[in-house]
Design a protein around this motif. Structure first.
Motif, PDB file in Angstrom:
ATOM      1  N   ALA A  67       0.847  -1.195   0.000  1.00 46.70           N
ATOM      2  CA  ALA A  67       0.000   0.000   0.000  1.00 46.70           C
ATOM      3  C   ALA A  67       0.883   1.245   0.000  1.00 46.70           C
ATOM      4  O   ALA A  67       1.866   1.325   0.729  1.00 46.70           O
ATOM      5  CB  ALA A  67      -0.907   0.007   1.217  1.00 46.70           C
ATOM      6  N   SER A  71      -4.143   3.347   4.990  1.00 50.22           N
ATOM      7  CA  SER A  71      -5.565   3.155   4.653  1.00 50.22           C
ATOM      8  C   SER A  71      -6.042   1.821   5.210  1.00 50.22           C
ATOM      9  O   SER A  71      -5.289   1.082   5.852  1.00 50.22           O
ATOM     10  CB  SER A  71      -5.750   3.197   3.133  1.00 50.22           C
ATOM     11  N   TYR A  72      -7.309   1.535   4.944  1.00 46.29           N
ATOM     12  CA  TYR A  72      -7.916   0.266   5.348  1.00 46.29           C
ATOM     13  C   TYR A  72      -8.387  -0.483   4.102  1.00 46.29           C
ATOM     14  O   TYR A  72      -8.756   0.137   3.109  1.00 46.29           O
ATOM     15  CB  TYR A  72      -9.105   0.511   6.293  1.00 46.29           C
ATOM     16  N   VAL A  73      -8.371  -1.808   4.185  1.00 40.90           N
ATOM     17  CA  VAL A  73      -8.814  -2.625   3.054  1.00 40.90           C
ATOM     18  C   VAL A  73     -10.338  -2.596   3.014  1.00 40.90           C
ATOM     19  O   VAL A  73     -11.012  -3.096   3.922  1.00 40.90           O
ATOM     20  CB  VAL A  73      -8.299  -4.072   3.176  1.00 40.90           C
ATOM     21  N   LYS A  74     -10.863  -2.009   1.961  1.00 42.02           N
ATOM     22  CA  LYS A  74     -12.311  -1.898   1.798  1.00 42.02           C
ATOM     23  C   LYS A  74     -12.886  -3.063   1.006  1.00 42.02           C
ATOM     24  O   LYS A  74     -13.955  -3.593   1.324  1.00 42.02           O
ATOM     25  CB  LYS A  74     -12.644  -0.577   1.079  1.00 42.02           C
ATOM     26  N   VAL A  91      -7.355  -4.788  -5.258  1.00 36.81           N
ATOM     27  CA  VAL A  91      -7.733  -4.361  -3.910  1.00 36.81           C
ATOM     28  C   VAL A  91      -8.228  -2.924  -3.967  1.00 36.81           C
ATOM     29  O   VAL A  91      -7.664  -2.094  -4.685  1.00 36.81           O
ATOM     30  CB  VAL A  91      -6.526  -4.441  -2.939  1.00 36.81           C
ATOM     31  N   LEU A  93      -8.844   0.243  -1.392  1.00 37.41           N
ATOM     32  CA  LEU A  93      -8.536   0.731  -0.060  1.00 37.41           C
ATOM     33  C   LEU A  93      -9.391   1.955   0.264  1.00 37.41           C
ATOM     34  O   LEU A  93      -9.922   2.613  -0.633  1.00 37.41           O
ATOM     35  CB  LEU A  93      -7.043   1.085   0.040  1.00 37.41           C
ATOM     36  N   GLU A  94      -9.475   2.266   1.542  1.00 41.46           N
ATOM     37  CA  GLU A  94     -10.291   3.399   1.980  1.00 41.46           C
ATOM     38  C   GLU A  94      -9.468   4.269   2.917  1.00 41.46           C
ATOM     39  O   GLU A  94      -8.893   3.776   3.887  1.00 41.46           O
ATOM     40  CB  GLU A  94     -11.550   2.905   2.680  1.00 41.46           C
ATOM     41  N   LEU A 172      -5.431   4.219  -3.920  1.00 44.93           N
ATOM     42  CA  LEU A 172      -6.387   3.449  -3.138  1.00 44.93           C
ATOM     43  C   LEU A 172      -7.020   2.335  -3.967  1.00 44.93           C
ATOM     44  O   LEU A 172      -7.681   1.450  -3.407  1.00 44.93           O
ATOM     45  CB  LEU A 172      -7.481   4.373  -2.581  1.00 44.93           C
ATOM     46  N   TYR A 192      -5.622  -2.756   8.434  1.00 39.99           N
ATOM     47  CA  TYR A 192      -4.937  -1.483   8.260  1.00 39.99           C
ATOM     48  C   TYR A 192      -3.625  -1.745   7.524  1.00 39.99           C
ATOM     49  O   TYR A 192      -2.836  -2.612   7.884  1.00 39.99           O
ATOM     50  CB  TYR A 192      -4.654  -0.834   9.608  1.00 39.99           C
ATOM     51  N   LEU A 204       0.706  -6.927   0.434  1.00 41.22           N
ATOM     52  CA  LEU A 204      -0.714  -7.291   0.382  1.00 41.22           C
ATOM     53  C   LEU A 204      -0.895  -8.553  -0.449  1.00 41.22           C
ATOM     54  O   LEU A 204      -1.553  -9.504  -0.023  1.00 41.22           O
ATOM     55  CB  LEU A 204      -1.530  -6.143  -0.224  1.00 41.22           C
TER      56      LEU A 204
END
Length: 362
Positions: A67, A71-74, A91, A93-94, A172, A192, A204
């Motif tokens: 990443a 961010s967070y994996v959405k 992927v 991300l958010e 993202l 995260y 990832l």
């Protein structure tokens, strides 16, 4: 009288025997010759060495995906074994703060654009008016021009800042860089991730191109001169009974400082998917000499404390030890390098008992 005659005859007979015996021994010593030695004429040839070395298969292209922003994996659109094509989504991300930064950048961009357009319009009106002599002072026109240029510079800075945030936002959404297979996945939904900290410990995803593989092998220094691009190689892997073929595609052209070997790579087509990246292979290399060299049988070599020699027979039938360096060996024959010439006569069965200057009876 008879007794004296008989003794004289006996003495004469014994003397003749002794004389004959001595003459016979002298004749035997005189006719003794040196034993014959088998020789051969030195010639050139090209040896082929079959070398078996361990090698490793890897994906032709392989990448670990991390990443770029915290961010967070959405949304996770792939899993291990998923085949992906270039540009496909992997992927999502958010990062809410990125959206806020983008909104702020857009607002500033619009504000700076409006300011620049206003100053540009002001300057254009003053410039048109200044064409009538005495209506606008030169100082006012120059100040308007300076204001326009300053606002334009700030507008360009706002454009660049907005573009930077847009680029960060694009990170993202992670897409596949090439066609391949997802070899590993180390995240789950909601995890995260980021460029620093615990979220960056592992990638990832790992993407591998598996329809084409690289076979890498380390060639020892002694054999690097016998391999070139385009040479055919065969190899085996423990898990499959088949023998696979490859072609030398790349050579590093330098030796590894630790192993003193050259890295050589072969491209392997793997459309059927039988071979897997990470497999250990055993490569069979046929190393052909590029040029002809002097070749002798192993029996013609003599090892001593002083080194290795061949024994040359000179024109006067005298033996001469010639020091040599050895190259490759194949089926009992050796490449030799030394002060030798084509068709030199060498002793087939070299021995330490044969000294320099000994007479050689061929």
């Amino acid at each position: 009288m008879k007794t004296k005659t008989t003794q004289s005859l006996i003495s004469l007979f014994v003397a003749l025997l002794i004389t004959g015996s001595c003459t016979s021994n002298k004749a035997e010593v005189f006719v003794e010759e040196s034993p014959s030695v088998e020789t051969f004429s030195l010639g050139k040839g090209k040896l082929t060495t079959a070398l078996r070395l361990p090698a490793e298969l890897s994906g032709f292209q392989q990448v670990d995906i991390y990443a770029k922003v915290s961010s967070y994996v959405k949304d996770l659109k792939v899993d291990i074994g998923t085949k992906v094509i270039k540009g496909s989504s992997l992927v999502v991300l958010e990062a809410p703060e990125i959206n806020s930064q983008l909104a702020a950048a857009e607002s500033k961009l619009k504000a700076m654009e409006a300011i620049y357009k206003t100053s540009e319009s002001t300057y254009n009106r003053l410039f048109e008016t200044s064409k009538v002599e005495g209506t606008v002072s030169t100082n006012d026109l120059e100040m308007a021009k300076g204001k326009k240029e300053s606002d334009f510079a700030q507008y360009q800075a706002a454009v660049a800042a907005h573009k930077e945030v847009k680029v960060m936002q694009s990170y993202l959404h992670i897409v596949a860089p090439f066609d391949g297979v997802v070899a590993s996945r180390n995240v789950n939904l909601g995890a995260y991730v980021g460029p620093a900290g615990k979220g960056s410990d592992m990638p990832l995803l790992t993407i591998q191109q598996q329809d084409k593989l690289r076979l890498a092998v380390a060639i020892p220094e002694l054999f690097t001169g016998y391999l070139k691009k385009g040479d055919e190689v065969s190899f085996n892997v423990k898990s499959l009974p088949d023998t696979f073929q490859g072609t030398v595609a790349r050579m590093s052209g330098a030796l590894d400082l630790k192993l003193r070997s050259e890295r050589v790579e072969m491209d392997i087509d793997n459309l059927d998917g039988k071979l897997l990246p990470g497999m250990v292979a055993e490569v069979n290399l046929s190393l052909n000499a590029r040029d002809s060299t002097f070749v002798v049988p192993g029996s013609a070599l003599m090892d001593s404390a002083e080194g290795q020699f061949v024994i040359k027979v000179e024109k006067n039938q005298k033996a001469l030890r010639v020091p040599v360096n050895l190259g490759r060996e194949s089926d009992g024959f050796f490449e030799v390098f030394g002060d030798l010439k084509m068709n030199d006569k060498l002793i087939l069965e070299a021995s330490e008992e044969i000294k320099d200057g000994d007479f050689i009876n061929e």
